[in-house]
Design an enzyme around this catalytic site. Structure first.
Site, PDB file in Angstrom:
ATOM      1  N   ASP A  60       2.340   3.581  -1.702  1.00  0.00           N
ATOM      2  CA  ASP A  60       2.797   4.973  -1.714  1.00  0.00           C
ATOM      3  C   ASP A  60       3.865   5.090  -2.795  1.00  0.00           C
ATOM      4  O   ASP A  60       4.967   4.555  -2.655  1.00  0.00           O
ATOM      5  CB  ASP A  60       3.383   5.331  -0.332  1.00  0.00           C
ATOM      6  CG  ASP A  60       3.751   6.811  -0.205  1.00  0.00           C
ATOM      7  OD1 ASP A  60       4.085   7.442  -1.225  1.00  0.00           O
ATOM      8  OD2 ASP A  60       3.700   7.320   0.934  1.00  0.00           O
ATOM      9  N   ALA A 102      -7.881  11.525   5.946  1.00  0.00           N
ATOM     10  CA  ALA A 102      -7.002  12.454   5.209  1.00  0.00           C
ATOM     11  C   ALA A 102      -7.815  13.641   4.680  1.00  0.00           C
ATOM     12  O   ALA A 102      -7.898  14.680   5.345  1.00  0.00           O
ATOM     13  CB  ALA A 102      -6.267  11.715   4.105  1.00  0.00           C
ATOM     14  N   ARG A 103      -8.435  13.482   3.526  1.00  0.00           N
ATOM     15  CA  ARG A 103      -9.293  14.535   2.969  1.00  0.00           C
ATOM     16  C   ARG A 103     -10.457  13.863   2.247  1.00  0.00           C
ATOM     17  O   ARG A 103     -10.273  12.875   1.530  1.00  0.00           O
ATOM     18  CB  ARG A 103      -8.515  15.411   1.965  1.00  0.00           C
ATOM     19  CG  ARG A 103      -7.557  16.404   2.592  1.00  0.00           C
ATOM     20  CD  ARG A 103      -8.299  17.531   3.336  1.00  0.00           C
ATOM     21  NE  ARG A 103      -7.403  18.524   3.907  1.00  0.00           N
ATOM     22  CZ  ARG A 103      -6.898  18.472   5.140  1.00  0.00           C
ATOM     23  NH1 ARG A 103      -7.178  17.449   5.928  1.00  0.00           N
ATOM     24  NH2 ARG A 103      -6.116  19.448   5.586  1.00  0.00           N
ATOM     25  N   GLU A 155     -18.018  19.430   3.596  1.00  0.00           N
ATOM     26  CA  GLU A 155     -17.998  19.630   5.054  1.00  0.00           C
ATOM     27  C   GLU A 155     -18.495  21.036   5.377  1.00  0.00           C
ATOM     28  O   GLU A 155     -17.928  21.994   4.868  1.00  0.00           O
ATOM     29  CB  GLU A 155     -16.572  19.445   5.588  1.00  0.00           C
ATOM     30  CG  GLU A 155     -16.068  18.025   5.419  1.00  0.00           C
ATOM     31  CD  GLU A 155     -14.609  17.849   5.856  1.00  0.00           C
ATOM     32  OE1 GLU A 155     -13.983  18.818   6.315  1.00  0.00           O
ATOM     33  OE2 GLU A 155     -14.112  16.724   5.735  1.00  0.00           O
ATOM     34  N   ASP A 158     -13.455  10.562   9.074  1.00  0.00           N
ATOM     35  CA  ASP A 158     -13.292  11.834   9.788  1.00  0.00           C
ATOM     36  C   ASP A 158     -13.495  12.995   8.825  1.00  0.00           C
ATOM     37  O   ASP A 158     -13.619  14.135   9.251  1.00  0.00           O
ATOM     38  CB  ASP A 158     -11.885  11.900  10.400  1.00  0.00           C
ATOM     39  CG  ASP A 158     -11.687  13.141  11.260  1.00  0.00           C
ATOM     40  OD1 ASP A 158     -12.637  13.518  11.983  1.00  0.00           O
ATOM     41  OD2 ASP A 158     -10.593  13.741  11.205  1.00  0.00           O
ATOM     42  N   ILE A 190       1.961  10.506   9.010  1.00  0.00           N
ATOM     43  CA  ILE A 190       0.890   9.873   9.785  1.00  0.00           C
ATOM     44  C   ILE A 190       0.831   8.366   9.516  1.00  0.00           C
ATOM     45  O   ILE A 190       0.703   7.568  10.454  1.00  0.00           O
ATOM     46  CB  ILE A 190      -0.467  10.554   9.460  1.00  0.00           C
ATOM     47  CG1 ILE A 190      -0.460  11.987  10.004  1.00  0.00           C
ATOM     48  CG2 ILE A 190      -1.640   9.763  10.035  1.00  0.00           C
ATOM     49  CD1 ILE A 190      -1.553  12.883   9.476  1.00  0.00           C
ATOM     50  N   HIS A 217     -14.415  16.068  10.991  1.00  0.00           N
ATOM     51  CA  HIS A 217     -13.050  16.532  10.694  1.00  0.00           C
ATOM     52  C   HIS A 217     -12.404  17.076  11.975  1.00  0.00           C
ATOM     53  O   HIS A 217     -11.798  18.150  11.977  1.00  0.00           O
ATOM     54  CB  HIS A 217     -13.069  17.606   9.593  1.00  0.00           C
ATOM     55  CG  HIS A 217     -11.739  17.754   8.896  1.00  0.00           C
ATOM     56  ND1 HIS A 217     -11.610  18.111   7.588  1.00  0.00           N
ATOM     57  CD2 HIS A 217     -10.469  17.586   9.346  1.00  0.00           C
ATOM     58  CE1 HIS A 217     -10.331  18.156   7.252  1.00  0.00           C
ATOM     59  NE2 HIS A 217      -9.620  17.845   8.311  1.00  0.00           N
TER      60      HIS A 217
HETATM   61  N1  LIG Z   1      -8.324  14.638   9.713  1.00  0.00           N
HETATM   62  C1  LIG Z   1      -7.497  15.565  10.117  1.00  0.00           C
HETATM   63  O1  LIG Z   1      -7.803  16.378  10.985  1.00  0.00           O
HETATM   64  C2  LIG Z   1      -6.138  15.607   9.502  1.00  0.00           C
HETATM   65  C3  LIG Z   1      -5.086  16.128  10.253  1.00  0.00           C
HETATM   66  C4  LIG Z   1      -3.807  16.132   9.690  1.00  0.00           C
HETATM   67  C5  LIG Z   1      -3.611  15.661   8.416  1.00  0.00           C
HETATM   68  N2  LIG Z   1      -4.661  15.193   7.695  1.00  0.00           N
HETATM   69  C6  LIG Z   1      -4.455  14.702   6.335  1.00  0.00           C
HETATM   70  O2  LIG Z   1      -3.573  13.608   6.351  1.00  0.00           O
HETATM   71  C7  LIG Z   1      -2.762  13.675   5.166  1.00  0.00           C
HETATM   72  C8  LIG Z   1      -1.452  12.956   5.421  1.00  0.00           C
HETATM   73  O3  LIG Z   1      -0.688  13.711   6.350  1.00  0.00           O
HETATM   74  P1  LIG Z   1       0.855  13.403   6.604  1.00  0.00           P
HETATM   75  O4  LIG Z   1       1.303  14.358   7.656  1.00  0.00           O
HETATM   76  O5  LIG Z   1       1.056  11.955   6.790  1.00  0.00           O
HETATM   77  O6  LIG Z   1       1.460  13.868   5.194  1.00  0.00           O
HETATM   78  P2  LIG Z   1       2.815  13.351   4.518  1.00  0.00           P
HETATM   79  O7  LIG Z   1       3.041  14.264   3.373  1.00  0.00           O
HETATM   80  O8  LIG Z   1       3.892  13.205   5.540  1.00  0.00           O
HETATM   81  O9  LIG Z   1       2.466  11.891   4.003  1.00  0.00           O
HETATM   82  C9  LIG Z   1       1.630  11.673   2.907  1.00  0.00           C
HETATM   83  C10 LIG Z   1       2.138  10.464   2.175  1.00  0.00           C
HETATM   84  O10 LIG Z   1       1.242  10.224   1.094  1.00  0.00           O
HETATM   85  C11 LIG Z   1       2.041   9.813  -0.005  1.00  0.00           C
HETATM   86  N3  LIG Z   1       1.355   9.952  -1.277  1.00  0.00           N
HETATM   87  C12 LIG Z   1       1.346  11.003  -2.131  1.00  0.00           C
HETATM   88  N4  LIG Z   1       0.628  10.701  -3.228  1.00  0.00           N
HETATM   89  C13 LIG Z   1       0.183   9.435  -3.052  1.00  0.00           C
HETATM   90  C14 LIG Z   1      -0.591   8.554  -3.848  1.00  0.00           C
HETATM   91  N5  LIG Z   1      -1.043   8.933  -5.054  1.00  0.00           N
HETATM   92  N6  LIG Z   1      -0.865   7.332  -3.363  1.00  0.00           N
HETATM   93  C15 LIG Z   1      -0.415   6.930  -2.166  1.00  0.00           C
HETATM   94  N7  LIG Z   1       0.349   7.719  -1.377  1.00  0.00           N
HETATM   95  C16 LIG Z   1       0.644   8.953  -1.817  1.00  0.00           C
HETATM   96  C17 LIG Z   1       3.298  10.660   0.097  1.00  0.00           C
HETATM   97  O11 LIG Z   1       4.364  10.081  -0.644  1.00  0.00           O
HETATM   98  C18 LIG Z   1       3.552  10.658   1.585  1.00  0.00           C
HETATM   99  O12 LIG Z   1       4.392   9.604   1.973  1.00  0.00           O
HETATM  100  C19 LIG Z   1      -2.582  15.172   4.938  1.00  0.00           C
HETATM  101  O13 LIG Z   1      -2.321  15.505   3.614  1.00  0.00           O
HETATM  102  C20 LIG Z   1      -3.901  15.739   5.393  1.00  0.00           C
HETATM  103  O14 LIG Z   1      -4.741  15.880   4.269  1.00  0.00           O
HETATM  104  C21 LIG Z   1      -5.917  15.164   8.221  1.00  0.00           C
END
Ligand SMILES: NC(=O)c1ccc[n+]([C@@H]2O[C@H](COP(=O)([O-])OP(=O)(O)OC[C@H]3O[C@@H](n4cnc5c(N)ncnc54)[C@H](O)[C@@H]3O)[C@@H](O)[C@H]2O)c1
Length: 348
Positions: free
Chosen positions: A184, A244-245, A274, A269, A165, A293
């Site tokens: 990252d 994210a979360r 929640e 979001d 993302i 969310h």
């Molecule tokens: N709001 C929503 O409805 C929704 C929907 C989809 C995903 N998400 C959230 O978005 C997050 C990211 O999704 P994604 O598909 O990009 O996942 P992804 O695994 O492709 O990317 C996550 C990135 O975060 C990095 N990361 C890990 N630990 C870290 C740290 N300590 N500091 C900085 N970066 C770090 C990883 O190296 C990776 O590059 C998911 O884990 C999920 O929780 C939320």
């Protein structure tokens, strides 16, 4: 006739009247696929082992999947999460039981990146307050000059996480002519360079970014990664966005920061709890935009997640590895290899 490959959908995919919660999730390919049978589970959270005894695959929405969700008969081969977050799934228990955990990054990549941009534009454009002013009529119009928006050209966008993302956010924000930075620890440096993103230390990101956006997973390492000390590093004109979360941000610290107007605002979001308590003070603030969310929930997002999960399940049925597996270690285990060989014999 040989035993079909049986697919379960978690009970939260269906409303109490039996109709689908998300009609954009197209189940037609499962109806059409030879050798497949599928059924909705009764809504039980977490999913219970006895519900899954006769299934090879589970497509899982928001219900939790724990070690007690795994039937001991060894039949369940794959859990396909509808989305990319898997903090609701006991990954280690899956790996120990030879179950692959598949996720759907292709489905959420664009919709979540769009959500982040929606929050960036709404916050900097003062969209919510301008909506309120308009409804106030002449009095609101008279005050519109007090709510000047903020142009994005030359400002710095910082993303915590440059994965699926985060990288899409940087691709999509290109025409806004912002400076791009990310933190990252596991970044693909080649990808960052290709996207024109400077990789920086976490503290530098908080200090330099005009918009800090969180796109990392929730892990023990990232729990409360956005805390009081780091919020204190942000510019008073900066915005925080979290799609994210919730627990990645210390919400109590953020609420205090927003109450004291030490940053310009936030777009969330996701929340630590929640849904939030009605008395949660964050709900009273006028410098935060909230979504339940669900900001990325669009017809296209749900169709994309559904299609990716169906693909993962059909891949396993035919003895192929699903495209995106979280617990990749499982793919090397004899249990999994034997499973796939057996399935290839039956359906491949
Ligand atoms: N709001 C929503 O409805 C929704 C929907 C989809 C995903 N998400 C959230 O978005 C997050 C990211 O999704 P994604 O598909 O990009 O996942 P992804 O695994 O492709 O990317 C996550 C990135 O975060 C990095 N990361 C890990 N630990 C870290 C740290 N300590 N500091 C900085 N970066 C770090 C990883 O190296 C990776 O590059 C998911 O884990 C999920 O929780 C939320």
């Amino acid at each position: 006739m040989s035993e079909p490959f049986r697919v379960a959908l978690s009970g939260d995919f269906r409303k109490p009247d039996g109709s689908p919660v998300y009609p954009d999730f197209d189940l037609e390919p499962l109806y059409q696929a030879p050798g497949i049978e599928f059924a909705y589970l009764e809504p039980r959270n977490p999913v219970q082992a006895e519900q899954l005894e006769r299934f090879d695959a589970l497509i899982l929405l928001a219900h939790r999947f724990t070690k007690d969700s795994i039937p001991p008969n060894g039949r369940l081969a794959v859990v396909a999460r509808f989305g990319v977050g898997y903090d609701t799934v006991d990954v280690e228990a899956c790996t120990n039981a030879g179950i692959a955990l598949a996720i759907t990054p292709d489905g959420v990549r664009r919709p979540v990146a769009v959500s982040i941009i929606t929050l960036i534009l709404a916050l900097t454009g003062k969209l919510m307050v301008k909506d309120r002013l308009t409804r106030e009529g002449a009095a609101g119009f008279a005050r519109r000059g007090e709510y000047m928006g903020v142009g994005l050209v030359g400002l710095t966008l910082g993303s915590i996480g440059i994965g699926n993302i985060g990288a899409e956010l940087f691709r999509m924000i290109k025409p806004f002519d912002m400076k791009l930075i990310a933190h990252d620890p596991y970044a693909d440096r080649g990808l960052a360079a290709e996207l024109g993103v400077e990789l920086v230390r976490l503290e530098d990101l908080f200090q330099r970014a005009d918009i800090v956006s969180v796109s990392c997973p929730l892990t023990p390492e990232t729990h409360h990664l956005v805390n009081a000390e780091r919020l204190a590093l942000m510019k008073p004109t900066a915005y925080l966005i979290n799609t994210a979360r919730g627990p990645i941000v210390d919400q109590r610290a953020l609420t205090k920061t927003l109450q004291e107007r030490r940053i310009a605002g936030a777009g969330l979001d996701v929340l630590e709890q929640e849904p939030p308590d009605a008395a949660d003070p964050i709900l009273q603030l006028d410098n935060v935009i909230l979504a339940p969310h669900a900001l990325c929930w669009t017809d296209q997002c749900f169709a994309g997640n559904g299609a990716a999960d169906v693909r993962a399940v059909l891949d396993v049925q035919h003895g192929r590895e699903p495209r995106v597996v979280v617990n990749r270690a499982v793919l090397e285990t004899p249990v999994w290899k034997n499973r796939l060989a057996g399935l290839r014999n039956r359906f491949g």
